[in-house]
Design a protein around this motif. Structure first.
Motif, short mmCIF file in Angstrom:
data_model
loop_
_atom_site.label_atom_id
_atom_site.label_comp_id
_atom_site.label_asym_id
_atom_site.label_seq_id
_atom_site.Cartn_x
_atom_site.Cartn_y
_atom_site.Cartn_z
N UNK A 139 7.84 5.69 8.35
CA UNK A 139 8.62 4.67 9.25
C UNK A 139 9.02 4.92 10.63
N UNK A 140 8.50 6.16 11.19
CA UNK A 140 8.63 6.37 12.50
C UNK A 140 7.35 6.43 13.18
N UNK A 141 6.29 6.36 12.67
CA UNK A 141 4.86 6.45 13.06
C UNK A 141 4.53 5.39 14.15
N UNK A 142 3.74 5.55 15.03
CA UNK A 142 3.50 4.50 16.09
C UNK A 142 2.12 4.12 15.32
N UNK A 143 1.70 2.74 15.74
CA UNK A 143 0.58 2.08 15.35
C UNK A 143 -0.62 3.10 15.13
N UNK A 144 -0.83 3.78 16.39
CA UNK A 144 -1.88 4.64 16.68
C UNK A 144 -1.77 5.79 15.50
N UNK A 195 11.37 9.05 -4.08
CA UNK A 195 12.47 8.19 -3.68
C UNK A 195 12.35 7.06 -2.96
N UNK A 196 13.58 6.48 -2.46
CA UNK A 196 13.04 5.12 -1.95
C UNK A 196 12.26 4.90 -0.79
N UNK A 197 12.74 6.12 -0.03
CA UNK A 197 12.16 6.26 1.40
C UNK A 197 10.42 6.53 1.00
N UNK A 198 10.08 7.41 -0.02
CA UNK A 198 8.78 7.76 -0.13
C UNK A 198 8.20 6.44 -0.62
N UNK A 199 8.79 5.50 -1.72
CA UNK A 199 8.27 4.35 -2.39
C UNK A 199 8.03 3.51 -1.36
N UNK A 200 8.87 3.11 -0.26
CA UNK A 200 8.55 2.31 0.58
C UNK A 200 7.31 2.57 1.55
N UNK A 201 7.50 3.89 1.96
CA UNK A 201 6.21 4.40 3.12
C UNK A 201 4.87 4.18 2.06
N UNK A 229 4.28 1.91 -0.15
CA UNK A 229 3.87 0.51 -0.18
C UNK A 229 3.48 -0.04 1.00
N UNK A 230 3.97 0.42 2.01
CA UNK A 230 3.76 -0.19 3.46
C UNK A 230 2.16 0.40 3.70
N UNK A 231 1.96 1.68 3.11
CA UNK A 231 0.64 2.31 3.26
C UNK A 231 -0.44 1.43 2.47
N UNK A 232 -0.19 1.25 1.36
CA UNK A 232 -1.03 0.41 0.50
C UNK A 232 -1.33 -0.95 1.14
N UNK A 287 2.85 -6.91 -4.37
CA UNK A 287 1.65 -6.08 -3.59
C UNK A 287 0.55 -6.35 -4.39
N UNK A 288 0.55 -6.34 -5.78
CA UNK A 288 -0.51 -6.51 -6.72
C UNK A 288 -1.10 -7.88 -6.42
N UNK A 289 -0.24 -9.03 -6.35
CA UNK A 289 -0.75 -10.31 -6.10
C UNK A 289 -1.40 -10.40 -4.72
N UNK A 290 -0.85 -9.88 -3.83
CA UNK A 290 -1.42 -9.89 -2.42
C UNK A 290 -2.64 -9.17 -2.50
N UNK A 291 -3.05 -8.00 -3.25
CA UNK A 291 -4.14 -7.12 -3.33
C UNK A 291 -5.37 -8.26 -4.05
N UNK A 292 -4.87 -8.79 -5.06
CA UNK A 292 -5.89 -9.58 -5.55
C UNK A 292 -6.26 -10.94 -4.81
N UNK A 293 -4.96 -11.52 -4.03
CA UNK A 293 -5.68 -12.53 -3.21
C UNK A 293 -6.43 -12.13 -2.25
N UNK A 294 -6.21 -10.94 -1.54
CA UNK A 294 -7.35 -10.49 -0.42
C UNK A 294 -8.68 -10.17 -1.11
N UNK A 295 -8.77 -9.66 -2.20
CA UNK A 295 -10.21 -9.39 -2.92
C UNK A 295 -10.64 -10.85 -3.19
N UNK A 296 -10.13 -11.73 -3.70
CA UNK A 296 -10.65 -13.21 -3.83
C UNK A 296 -11.12 -13.64 -2.62
N UNK A 297 -10.54 -13.71 -1.42
CA UNK A 297 -11.08 -13.94 -0.10
C UNK A 297 -12.28 -13.22 0.15
#
Length: 537
Positions: free
Chosen positions: A59-64, A88-94, A96-99, A129-139
């Motif tokens: 959560x504190x990393x820059x885009x690069x 924990x919540x912090x790891x899960x959120x990280x 999630x965003x990474x995937x 997130x599962x639905x999002x990944x499936x939608x990307x794959x369909x595209x």
């Protein structure tokens, strides 16, 4: 930085397990350059502990810096799975965003597991997130290009679909309808598993999948629904869904589907569909549709198994208030529907301001046996609107020159004149065909052509062709041409007859004199004869 960078690089490659804790401790540095090097080193190592440590800084990393982490994702699968399942919540959120950012489809089974075994925000996030990944794959599959992972999209689809199919088998336990929708979208119209579920009303997933097909406005779901209905042998459940839906996204998808009579599956599915709510005579619903969509709705309803009353109601509404394209479709839809109500609508369309609508009505007049249809068609042949005129000519198909010529010898004089007049009016090729017949090598056909010209009352229009026959090699043809020219008053006709008086055949001379007498009377004939004698040597 050079000696320090060498140290970091050495730790990244080291097989000593102590290297990982050393690098983790270095994450607390205030130097951006050192931090970047340590993150890169930890992501390069195959160490779950190191990867989890990096994720805690996500959560504190820059885009690069996040880009550095994403480059090491091929080695971070274990850490990501643990973060999603037990972190924990912090790891899960990280994680999630990474995937989400990297589009790592290998973690789809983990996300499905999270969605199934828990409830609350984490489960909802995993489902989203599962639905999002499936939608990307369909595209990606639709675009037919390689995804950023550098793997074959079909291989990725197979792996993701396998985990979703296992989730379908466990549906009784988790009851996650969203996972069923993800399966439906990715399975596609040719999935045997999906078809078995749709054809089995007592399957645990049947009602949920039907509900998804009924309410979902996802482009992928709508695409699947219309494909099943338009290009496959659709199960009863699919036909029921199509027959009930009236929402705008579904209408846009269905009415954009081309209706081709050669598409056997589509025509069969439509014929077995007894009701199409989206194509009913509903003014409020029709007001939402474009001109093309209203016409498409009429064509779909006409091809469906709906009752004639429903088809007539929609046709009535469109003929009165619809745009031109829809009025044409409505008129064409009346064709297979017999009865007084259909006849009245056709007659109403016959008075339409648009020529296309009139033409569609004209094509049905005779087959409906509407009183006075023949006279009306003969009247419409001369319509200034080309579409109406052409339709009337097509309807009067028996008044063609070929048909007239084939039957001419069998007709009596009255029938020849009556039918000939209609052929001359209906068939625009009549004059050209008569000219061709007048030049036919067969004497019998040339003589018959002159008779047809007279019977069709086209002598004035064919005067020039008859004048040419005054030079025919056969004196019988010359006699017939000279005799026929008595009904033509043009100056060149008179001059041609004067010249024919010198014909070597006495019969031709006589016919020419008789025609001149009919044209000019006795006195003028005498003057003409005197002129001929004076001109003779």
């Amino acid at each position: 930085m050079l000696p320090l960078q060498r140290t970091i690089d050495a730790l990244a490659k080291s097989h000593n397990e102590a290297a990982t804790p050393t690098l983790i401790a270095a994450l607390k540095t205030d130097s951006v350059e050192v931090f970047d090097g340590v993150v890169r080193a930890l992501c390069a190592r195959r160490s779950k502990m190191g990867h989890l440590a990096v994720l805690r800084y996500w959560d504190v990393l820059t885009p690069s810096q996040k880009l550095i982490v994403e480059k090491g994702r091929c080695r971070m699968g274990v850490a990501l799975r643990e973060a999603l399942l037990d972190g924990d919540d912090r790891l899960f959120a990280a994680a999630y965003e990474f995937v989400e950012a990297s589009g790592d489809y290998d973690l789809t089974p983990t996300l499905v597991m999270v969605a199934e075994r828990s409830c609350g925000e984490r489960a909802d996030a995993a489902v989203a997130l599962t639905l999002n990944l499936v939608e990307q794959l369909c595209r990606w599959l639709a675009a037919d290009r390689e995804p950023v992972l550098g793997r074959d999209p079909e291989t990725i689809r197979y792996c993701v679909l396998e985990s979703l199919e296992r989730s379908v088998e466990r549906y009784r336990q988790h009851r996650r309808a969203e996972l069923l929708e993800a399966f439906v979208v990715l399975a596609g119209p040719d999935s045997k598993t999906l078809r078995n579920i749709l054809e089995s009303p007592y399957h645990p997933c049947h009602q949920s999948i039907v509900q998804s097909l009924t309410v979902s406005v996802s482009p992928n779901v709508l695409g699947l629904l219309t494909t099943l209905f338009a290009y496959r042998d659709a199960p009863q459940a699919v036909r029921n869904v199509v027959g009930k839906r009236t929402d705008q996204p579904f209408l846009d998808a269905l009415l954009a589907t081309p209706l081709d009579s050669k598409n056997v599956a589509f025509m069969k599915n439509l014929a077995r569909t007894k009701s199409l709510a989206c194509c009913e005579a509903n003014p409020a619903l029709l007001a939402q549709l474009t001109d093309q969509q209203q016409a498409a709705a009429m064509r779909l309803l006409a091809a469906s198994g709906a009752s004639d009353d429903r088809k007539l109601s929609l046709a009535d509404l469109l003929i009165k208030h619809g745009p031109v394209e829809a009025r044409v479709a409505a008129c064409e839809a009346l064709r297979p529907i017999a009865g007084q109500r259909g006849n009245q609508l056709v007659l109403q369309a016959l008075d339409d301001a648009a020529g296309e609508v009139q033409a569609a009505a004209v094509r049905q007049l005779r087959e409906r046996r509407i009183p006075g249809a023949m006279n009306k068609l003969l009247e419409l042949v001369e319509s200034p609107n080309e579409a109406v005129s052409a339709a009337a000519r097509d309807a009067l198909w028996e008044f063609r020159f070929d048909n007239y010529a084939a039957r001419f010898d069998l007709l009596d004089d009255d029938a020849r004149r009556s039918m000939g007049a209609r052929v001359a009016l209906v068939d625009r090729s009549t004059l050209a065909r008569l000219r061709a017949e007048l030049s036919n090598p067969a004497r019998r056909l040339r003589l018959r052509a002159i008779e047809m010209v007279a019977a069709m009352k086209l002598l004035p229009q064919m005067a020039d062709a008859l004048i040419e026959r005054l030079q025919d090699e056969d004196h019988v043809v010359r006699v017939a041409a000279a005799d026929a020219l008595q009904h033509c008053t043009a100056d060149d006709v008179r001059n041609a007859l004067l010249a024919a008086i010198d014909d070597r055949s006495v019969a031709v001379q006589t016919a020419a004199r008789n025609s001149l007498r009919a044209l000019d009377g006795e006195t003028q004939l005498g003057d003409a004869t005197a002129l001929v004698e004076e001109a003779a040597p």
